[in-house]
Design a protein around this motif. Structure first.
Motif, PDB file in Angstrom:
ATOM      1  N   ALA A 112     -10.571  -8.638   1.902  1.00 28.61           N
ATOM      2  CA  ALA A 112     -10.121  -7.915   0.715  1.00 28.61           C
ATOM      3  C   ALA A 112      -8.606  -7.977   0.699  1.00 28.61           C
ATOM      4  O   ALA A 112      -7.958  -7.682   1.705  1.00 28.61           O
ATOM      5  N   LEU A 113      -8.044  -8.378  -0.424  1.00 33.43           N
ATOM      6  CA  LEU A 113      -6.606  -8.627  -0.493  1.00 33.43           C
ATOM      7  C   LEU A 113      -6.063  -8.166  -1.835  1.00 33.43           C
ATOM      8  O   LEU A 113      -6.554  -8.585  -2.880  1.00 33.43           O
ATOM      9  N   ASN A 114      -5.069  -7.291  -1.792  1.00 32.08           N
ATOM     10  CA  ASN A 114      -4.345  -6.888  -2.986  1.00 32.08           C
ATOM     11  C   ASN A 114      -2.918  -7.397  -2.811  1.00 32.08           C
ATOM     12  O   ASN A 114      -2.131  -6.810  -2.072  1.00 32.08           O
ATOM     13  N   LEU A 115      -2.603  -8.515  -3.442  1.00 33.88           N
ATOM     14  CA  LEU A 115      -1.277  -9.126  -3.292  1.00 33.88           C
ATOM     15  C   LEU A 115      -0.181  -8.261  -3.895  1.00 33.88           C
ATOM     16  O   LEU A 115       0.969  -8.338  -3.473  1.00 33.88           O
ATOM     17  N   THR A 116      -0.516  -7.436  -4.858  1.00 38.22           N
ATOM     18  CA  THR A 116       0.475  -6.599  -5.515  1.00 38.22           C
ATOM     19  C   THR A 116       0.949  -5.470  -4.602  1.00 38.22           C
ATOM     20  O   THR A 116       2.139  -5.179  -4.553  1.00 38.22           O
ATOM     21  N   THR A 117       0.044  -4.851  -3.875  1.00 36.67           N
ATOM     22  CA  THR A 117       0.414  -3.730  -2.997  1.00 36.67           C
ATOM     23  C   THR A 117       0.643  -4.151  -1.548  1.00 36.67           C
ATOM     24  O   THR A 117       1.168  -3.375  -0.762  1.00 36.67           O
TER      25      THR A 117
END
Length: 178
Positions: A153-158
């Motif tokens: 799971a990856l949130n590049l923005t945060t």
């Protein structure tokens, strides 16, 4: 440590395992009992298809794009306010991606695999689960989760991320609830 390096390196480090996992899952022989369904179309669109154990659905406004593909699985994608969403699921899995003005994807392959992506508006995020993994990307305060099996799971923005091999889970960023 993962988020102390440049964005190009981060993407390269994550893209390799994701592409390998997706390729292996798609090429692995399996028995499909449900139909293969694809949902999409020119925006605005609202489309839901159900056939046996397969279902897909998309919903967009006039400025957004979404695509969902399910093979003996359930996939959903929703995008608004210029966003793009993709949901791909196979072999008894569930994938759901939704965004407002962001770029998101949820991929789930294998029985009981679940990937859900529903981040803050404008976020760039992806979740990948391999059976029986369960991954989640939520808002900045909800964080990311990798449970029950292999997943990413990856949130590049945060800068929030987790990676699990089914036995061990590695996390980085802030607000990774457990």
């Amino acid at each position: 440590m993962f988020f102390q390096r440049g964005l190009a390196r981060k993407v390269a480090l994550v893209a390799g395992p994701v592409l390998i996992g997706v390729s292996v899952s798609l090429l692995t022989a399996g028995t499909a009992h449900g139909a293969e369904l694809s949902c999409g179309g020119q925006p605005p669109v609202e489309n839901v298809l159900v056939d046996g154990t397969s279902a897909c659905g998309v919903r967009t406004d006039a400025t957004s794009n979404a695509f969902a593909h399910a093979l003996d699985a359930v996939a959903f994608a929703r995008a608004d306010v210029g966003g793009s969403a993709v949901g791909l699921a196979q072999g008894g899995a569930v994938a759901a991606a939704e965004t407002a003005s962001g770029q998101v994807g949820a991929l789930a392959f294998g029985h009981n695999a679940v990937s859900i992506v529903s981040p803050d508006p404008g976020a760039v995020a992806v979740a990948l689960s391999l059976a029986p993994g369960q991954t989640f990307v939520g808002t900045a305060s909800e964080g990311v989760r990798c449970d029950a099996g292999a997943g990413l799971a990856l949130n590049l923005t945060t800068g929030q991320s987790c990676l699990s091999d089914g036995a061990t889970t590695w996390r980085s960023g802030v607000a990774s609830p457990r």
